[in-house]
Design a protein around this motif. Structure first.
Motif, PDB file in Angstrom:
ATOM      1  N   ARG A   1      22.488  48.289  21.155  1.00 52.61           N
ATOM      2  CA  ARG A   1      21.609  47.368  21.820  1.00 52.61           C
ATOM      3  C   ARG A   1      22.370  45.989  21.475  1.00 52.61           C
ATOM      4  O   ARG A   1      22.961  45.973  21.091  1.00 52.61           O
ATOM      5  CB  ARG A   1      20.388  47.484  21.239  1.00 52.61           C
ATOM      6  CG  ARG A   1      19.778  48.193  21.405  1.00 52.61           C
ATOM      7  CD  ARG A   1      17.658  47.985  20.355  1.00 52.61           C
ATOM      8  NE  ARG A   1      17.520  49.485  20.605  1.00 52.61           N
ATOM      9  CZ  ARG A   1      16.030  49.945  19.449  1.00 52.61           C
ATOM     10  NH1 ARG A   1      15.978  48.994  18.579  1.00 52.61           N
ATOM     11  NH2 ARG A   1      15.554  50.613  20.100  1.00 52.61           N
ATOM     12  N   ILE A   2      22.177  44.873  22.357  1.00 55.19           N
ATOM     13  CA  ILE A   2      22.291  43.711  22.236  1.00 55.19           C
ATOM     14  C   ILE A   2      21.974  42.560  22.013  1.00 55.19           C
ATOM     15  O   ILE A   2      20.649  43.670  22.238  1.00 55.19           O
ATOM     16  CB  ILE A   2      23.005  43.060  23.328  1.00 55.19           C
ATOM     17  CG1 ILE A   2      22.689  43.163  24.853  1.00 55.19           C
ATOM     18  CG2 ILE A   2      24.760  44.117  23.662  1.00 55.19           C
ATOM     19  CD1 ILE A   2      23.769  43.026  26.025  1.00 55.19           C
ATOM     20  N   ASP A   3      21.267  41.869  21.250  1.00 52.90           N
ATOM     21  CA  ASP A   3      20.415  41.042  20.676  1.00 52.90           C
ATOM     22  C   ASP A   3      20.043  39.804  22.116  1.00 52.90           C
ATOM     23  O   ASP A   3      20.715  40.553  23.699  1.00 52.90           O
ATOM     24  CB  ASP A   3      20.755  39.888  20.290  1.00 52.90           C
ATOM     25  CG  ASP A   3      21.587  38.288  19.924  1.00 52.90           C
ATOM     26  OD1 ASP A   3      22.905  39.075  20.963  1.00 52.90           O
ATOM     27  OD2 ASP A   3      21.983  37.538  19.664  1.00 52.90           O
ATOM     28  N   CYS A   4      18.994  39.328  22.597  1.00 58.16           N
ATOM     29  CA  CYS A   4      18.851  38.707  23.549  1.00 58.16           C
ATOM     30  C   CYS A   4      19.889  37.801  24.144  1.00 58.16           C
ATOM     31  O   CYS A   4      20.131  36.901  25.279  1.00 58.16           O
ATOM     32  CB  CYS A   4      17.573  37.203  23.350  1.00 58.16           C
ATOM     33  SG  CYS A   4      17.979  36.111  22.291  1.00 58.16           S
ATOM     34  N   ASP A   5      20.863  36.922  23.646  1.00 56.01           N
ATOM     35  CA  ASP A   5      22.000  36.139  23.848  1.00 56.01           C
ATOM     36  C   ASP A   5      23.197  37.367  24.415  1.00 56.01           C
ATOM     37  O   ASP A   5      24.146  35.939  24.766  1.00 56.01           O
ATOM     38  CB  ASP A   5      22.329  34.788  22.950  1.00 56.01           C
ATOM     39  CG  ASP A   5      21.192  34.059  22.925  1.00 56.01           C
ATOM     40  OD1 ASP A   5      20.392  33.713  23.630  1.00 56.01           O
ATOM     41  OD2 ASP A   5      21.672  34.013  21.367  1.00 56.01           O
ATOM     42  N   GLY A   6      23.063  38.555  23.917  1.00 59.65           N
ATOM     43  CA  GLY A   6      24.432  39.171  24.695  1.00 59.65           C
ATOM     44  C   GLY A   6      25.522  38.846  23.128  1.00 59.65           C
ATOM     45  O   GLY A   6      26.334  39.679  23.611  1.00 59.65           O
ATOM     46  N   ASP A   7      25.779  38.269  22.375  1.00 62.01           N
ATOM     47  CA  ASP A   7      26.436  37.619  21.566  1.00 62.01           C
ATOM     48  C   ASP A   7      26.335  38.919  20.169  1.00 62.01           C
ATOM     49  O   ASP A   7      27.116  38.305  19.135  1.00 62.01           O
ATOM     50  CB  ASP A   7      26.717  36.591  21.235  1.00 62.01           C
ATOM     51  CG  ASP A   7      25.529  35.807  20.790  1.00 62.01           C
ATOM     52  OD1 ASP A   7      24.188  36.699  20.514  1.00 62.01           O
ATOM     53  OD2 ASP A   7      25.726  34.171  20.585  1.00 62.01           O
ATOM     54  N   THR A   8      25.042  39.909  19.881  1.00 60.03           N
ATOM     55  CA  THR A   8      25.411  40.715  18.932  1.00 60.03           C
ATOM     56  C   THR A   8      25.164  41.919  19.186  1.00 60.03           C
ATOM     57  O   THR A   8      24.208  41.978  19.874  1.00 60.03           O
ATOM     58  CB  THR A   8      24.490  40.302  17.916  1.00 60.03           C
ATOM     59  OG1 THR A   8      24.851  38.788  17.105  1.00 60.03           O
ATOM     60  CG2 THR A   8      24.832  41.264  16.433  1.00 60.03           C
ATOM     61  N   VAL A   9      26.233  42.833  18.846  1.00 60.92           N
ATOM     62  CA  VAL A   9      24.973  44.424  19.146  1.00 60.92           C
ATOM     63  C   VAL A   9      24.392  44.796  17.568  1.00 60.92           C
ATOM     64  O   VAL A   9      25.408  44.475  16.571  1.00 60.92           O
ATOM     65  CB  VAL A   9      26.704  44.801  19.288  1.00 60.92           C
ATOM     66  CG1 VAL A   9      26.719  46.869  19.247  1.00 60.92           C
ATOM     67  CG2 VAL A   9      27.745  45.005  20.318  1.00 60.92           C
ATOM     68  N   LEU A  10      24.237  45.797  17.715  1.00 59.12           N
ATOM     69  CA  LEU A  10      23.190  46.713  17.349  1.00 59.12           C
ATOM     70  C   LEU A  10      23.523  48.020  16.752  1.00 59.12           C
ATOM     71  O   LEU A  10      23.221  48.178  18.119  1.00 59.12           O
ATOM     72  CB  LEU A  10      21.302  46.020  16.758  1.00 59.12           C
ATOM     73  CG  LEU A  10      21.142  47.043  16.235  1.00 59.12           C
ATOM     74  CD1 LEU A  10      21.075  46.677  14.538  1.00 59.12           C
ATOM     75  CD2 LEU A  10      18.830  46.940  16.377  1.00 59.12           C
TER      76      LEU A  10
END
Length: 120
Positions: free
Chosen positions: A81-90
């Motif tokens: 997944r990516i966070d709401c800003d697209g700047d962190t991957v989970l």
């Protein structure tokens, strides 16, 4: 994992930093325990999405590393997944063995690393 035709579209959703990297938070899929944090560039994320095992970029060594190739402590990827800003991957993984390079299950498991504890 992701089909090859979809990979580029998925990668385009990620906001890599000025160095071409994105932080990847890694969680155990069934318990949601945070195991570690690592860095990925576009190619590492591509390899992860298409290969089913976590691949990272080593900033210190300047090489790709697929978790577990030398230690046997593999991370089978169950979700990305990516966070709401697209700047962190989970990464949601099924971890075999230790996730931390120190040999512990998680990089966040010792009291001496606590900066603040909710139960104090």
């Amino acid at each position: 994992m992701t089909q090859p035709a979809d990979v580029e579209a998925q990668l385009d959703k990620v906001a890599f930093n000025a160095d071409g990297l994105v932080p990847a938070v890694v969680q155990q899929v069934d318990t949601l325990e945070v195991l570690m944090l690592a860095w990925m560039d576009r190619e590492a994320l591509r390899r992860t999405l298409t290969g089913g095992r976590a691949v990272y970029w080593s900033r210190s060594r300047g090489v790709y590393w697929r978790k577990g190739d030398t230690s046997g402590h593999i991370q089978e990827v169950r979700g990305v997944r990516i966070d709401c800003d697209g700047d962190t991957v989970l990464l949601l993984v099924d971890q075999t063995g230790a996730a931390c390079h120190t040999g512990t299950h998680t990089c966040f498991d010792t009291d001496e690393r606590d900066l603040l504890r909710a139960d104090r």
